[in-house]
Design an enzyme around this catalytic site. Structure first.
Site, PDB file in Angstrom:
ATOM      1  N   ASP A 264       0.751  -1.227  -0.218  1.00 44.70           N
ATOM      2  CA  ASP A 264      -0.002  -0.048  -0.138  1.00 44.70           C
ATOM      3  C   ASP A 264       0.932   1.279   0.063  1.00 44.70           C
ATOM      4  O   ASP A 264       2.236   1.251   0.163  1.00 44.70           O
ATOM      5  CB  ASP A 264      -1.043  -0.103   1.103  1.00 44.70           C
ATOM      6  CG  ASP A 264      -2.166   0.649   0.741  1.00 44.70           C
ATOM      7  OD1 ASP A 264      -1.973   1.659   0.001  1.00 44.70           O
ATOM      8  OD2 ASP A 264      -3.096   0.909   1.650  1.00 44.70           O
TER       9      ASP A 264
HETATM   10  C1  NOJ Z   1      -4.128   3.981   0.130  1.00 46.50           C
HETATM   11  C2  NOJ Z   1      -5.216   3.025   0.254  1.00 46.50           C
HETATM   12  O1  NOJ Z   1      -5.171   2.421   1.415  1.00 46.50           O
HETATM   13  C3  NOJ Z   1      -5.234   2.185  -0.783  1.00 46.50           C
HETATM   14  O2  NOJ Z   1      -6.536   1.508  -0.508  1.00 46.50           O
HETATM   15  C4  NOJ Z   1      -5.052   2.602  -2.248  1.00 46.50           C
HETATM   16  O3  NOJ Z   1      -5.445   1.553  -3.146  1.00 46.50           O
HETATM   17  C5  NOJ Z   1      -3.895   3.221  -2.352  1.00 46.50           C
HETATM   18  N1  NOJ Z   1      -3.784   4.214  -1.549  1.00 46.50           N
HETATM   19  C6  NOJ Z   1      -3.651   4.077  -3.473  1.00 46.50           C
HETATM   20  O4  NOJ Z   1      -4.569   5.146  -3.796  1.00 46.50           O
END
Ligand code: NOJ
Length: 721
Positions: A264
């Protein structure tokens, strides 16, 4: 490209090129570096030289930017390896359909597929090749803002809906120009954040993880998702990104997942904040060791992986495995032949926000709406001449919900616009009455709203929380309607009872006060682009509500976490068939049950469960029981009903849940019509994770019931020999 050609390509790549494939940066880096070479890159700790090797990017703005960035990249990359363009296409690309928590209430996987295919078509035209969806985190606590991204508190439903999204987005062939690769997330148990506070620590037993939290991720892997993202949270003390049990044991070994794992956003960098290490080199080592192929945004791999390999922490063959996985994904998407995957500015304009796509979004908004309460006021008569709309959402365009990708508020149809289009003859008055922020205390608009209500034939109260009160980083400790909206509603409803409440919300709210005075409550969630048109159709009976709650609405925030499939206590109270005890498990005042339970949802017609028959009442592990349920439409209009089959294991070696959904089917019935739905019950459906973490079934008696949580319409018993 043939697999052998990919291997040849890999063999020709330098170690820096290989590490580049493992890097993902925001697209603005490529755009920004044109103006300012050293600024953003030096902050990230990487040299400009590395930019040309980067394997993927996220957060760009449509086809024009994607094409420009890809073109410039291909001119520089020594082996002309296209970048992957990724984005959060969660509930639509430009045409926005309801938030996943709403769409889940449709209990309609075919509708989910239709919406996902529409989103894939628009997103692919707009330059997206991978979407960070489905999000199938299992949730029990409405304080957590990210419940809006899930399908709620049932592991089975979450899995069915997640798998439907994977299949629809990916299609039969990833190279198809209307397919996207999916990335299931957030592995694992992000939804178990303590006290519903985003990013918070998660402590769960392995048994509970396996029973409730892990099945939906597995269902998405079985459906063929090509990618997976570990979660931000620590799980039992170890951040998921570097949790060996999760990432190596369960994911790669037990489940055999061979797709690409992406961290993430900045999750590797955040290992320092987590207090796991004080340096990025260590973070890189742990992340790579645990099978994270791509590092999103932080740059520990770029800075340290080469050094770690030279020092012998890994060998180059391990790096090659990750790179090959990424090259294979690019190849499956057909990027070596068409690095733009069919995207173009013209196509993006042609396919986005078409009348057909708006129609799908409208249908989805109608079918996701849940009629929580109706004392007969709805549907309203469409011949009505004087309508008053009251509340902060009466003429509000910000109804897309969080994670709305390229969707724009200006594209959304407000409730007022929707009703005006449906009933051009009607006089519509709007009184906002008050704001919808948690600290809005201004009640000065209430008297005018009350006067307008007195003057109207019908009143629609449009209430809710702002769209940025749910989604990432948006937890709430108070789940009532923000500000003075409940006060507004009470005053207005005292003036005119020919009224309905329309709700806009990203989570179950505490509606105990509102429920006392509102004759009807229709929950639209965040309905998306066509929200206002769907609202009008529902209010005036052009569409019949058929959504069912997928996440319990607590009576008070202190009931959280609250969920329908909870284990029995030794001193239960509050469920009709249980023995009451003087010292029972109970909350003084509000009791244990939610205001609106899982599976609840009304219709403008009525349904009667006439019979439920089992073709046998004893089975062996090899048998199947056929359950036949006959449902009749006993009302006066056509409607859809979700037939829900629940199981209760009466006695088991690990405390069984009081009920759990094992099958459902949505049917449509005309007035007077009857249908018989059949379900097959077999031994694997009776299994559970016991205290020793074995997935087993035990001989004994089971109850099956049809109805909804805590509300059995008919119950039958059978025995597993
Ligand atoms: C953080 C989020 O937790 C995740 O769900 C997302 O896909 C990523 N950022 C990319 O935007």
């Amino acid at each position: 490209m043939e697999k052998t050609a990919l291997k040849t390509l890999l063999a020709e790549m330098t170690i820096d090129e290989k590490i580049g494939q493992l890097m993902q940066v925001n697209t603005n880096i490529f755009v920004a570096t044109k103006a300012e070479i050293t600024g953003p890159l030096s902050k990230m700790g990487i040299e400009e030289e590395r930019l040309k090797y980067i394997g993927s990017t996220l957060n760009f703005h449509g086809a024009a930017e994607m094409i420009q960035v890809q073109k410039e990249h291909l001119e520089k990359d020594p082996h002309k390896i296209p970048m992957l363009f990724m984005m959060d296409v969660i509930h639509g690309f430009r045409t926005i359909y309801p938030i996943p928590l709403g769409l889940g209430c449709s209990f309609d996987p075919e509708l989910v597929k239709e919406c996902s295919r529409m989103a894939a078509k628009e997103a692919a035209a707009g330059g997206v090749q991978v979407t960070f969806t489905p999000m199938v985190d299992y949730v029990r606590d409405a304080r957590w803002g990210r419940v809006m991204e899930t399908c709620g508190e049932d592991p089975y439903l979450n899995g069915v809906m997640g798998a439907a999204q994977v299949k629809a987005f990916q299609g039969d062939d990833l190279a198809d120009k209307e397919s996207l690769a999916t990335c299931v997330k957030h592995f694992a148990a992000y939804g178990g954040a303590e006290a519903g506070k985003d990013y918070n620590t998660v402590e769960l037993s392995e048994r509970l993880l396996r029973e409730c939290y892990l099945p939906a991720y597995k269902a998405c892997i079985d459906a063929g998702t090509t990618m997976l993202m570990p979660s931000f949270n620590s799980l039992n003390g170890v951040p998921s990104t570097i949790n060996p049990w999760l990432m190596q044991q369960v994911l790669r070994k037990e489940w055999g997942f061979s797709g690409v794992v992406i961290t993430d956003y900045n999750a590797v960098g955040e290992l320092i904040k987590h207090g796991i290490t004080d340096n990025l080199k260590d973070a890189a080592r742990m992340a790579f060791e645990n099978g994270n192929d791509i590092e999103m945004v932080s740059t520990s791999y770029a800075q340290h992986l080469k050094e770690l390999i030279q020092e012998g922490a890994f060998n180059e063959a391990q790096l090659d495995e990750s790179v090959l996985r990424i090259l294979e994904l690019k190849n499956a998407l057909g990027l070596f032949e068409d690095p733009y995957h069919g995207a173009s500015v013209e196509k993006e304009q042609q396919v986005c926000l078409t009348p057909e796509h708006r129609a799908i979004a409208r249908k989805a908004a109608e079918q996701s709406a849940v009629l929580l309460k109706n004392e007969g006021v709805l549907p309203f008569d469409e011949k009505v001449k004087k309508i008053t709309l009251i509340g902060p959402f009466a003429d509000e365009k910000a109804i897309k919900g969080f994670w709305a990708c390229c969707g724009k508020d200006q594209d959304c149809v407000t409730v007022k616009e929707g009703i005006a289009a449906l009933l051009p003859h009607a006089e519509i008055r709007v009184e906002k009455g008050c704001g919808n922020l948690w600290d809005d205390t201004d009640t000065s608009g209430i008297p005018a709203a009350v006067e307008a209500a007195k003057d109207a034939e019908i009143v629609v109260l449009c209430l809710g929380e702002p769209q940025n009160y749910s989604g990432e980083g948006n937890s709430r400790a108070d789940l009532t309607l923000p500000g003075v909206q409940t006060e507004l509603a009470k005053a207005v409803l005292a003036a005119n009872q020919n009224a309905a409440v329309l709700l806009f919300n990203g989570r179950p709210l505490v509606l105990s006060e509102l429920e006392k005075s509102a004759p009807a409550i229709l929950d639209l969630w965040f309905p998306g682009t066509e929200g206002g048109n769907a609202a009008a159709n529902l209010l005036f009976g052009k569409a019949n509500p058929c959504g069912k709650v997928t996440m319990s609405f607590p009576k008070a925030v202190g009931q959280c976490p609250i969920y329908y499939n909870h284990p029995m206590t030794g001193r239960p109270k509050g469920n009709a068939e249980e023995v009451h005890h003087a010292y029972a498990s109970n909350y003084i005042g509000c009791g244990n049950l939610p205001l609106y339970p899982f599976g609840h949802g009304l219709s403008y017609t009525t349904f009667a469960y006439e019979s439920m028959t089992l073709d046998k009442t004893e089975m062996t592990a090899e048998d199947t029981i056929t359950v036949s349920i006959t449902v009749a439409n006993t009302g006066s209009c056509t409607g859809k009903e979700t037939v829900q089959l629940y199981l209760r294991d009466l006695y088991a070696s690990a405390v069984p849940p009081i009920q759990k959904l094992i099958a459902f089917e949505k049917i449509e019935l005309a007035p007077g019509e009857k249908k018989t739905v059949t379900f097959k019950v077999c031994e694997p459906m009776l299994r559970f994770w016991n205290g020793a973490c074995e997935f087993i079934s035990e001989p004994g008696d089971f109850n099956l019931f049809v109805g909804y949580a805590d509300h059995p319409a008919i119950t039958e018993r059978f025995t597993l020999k």
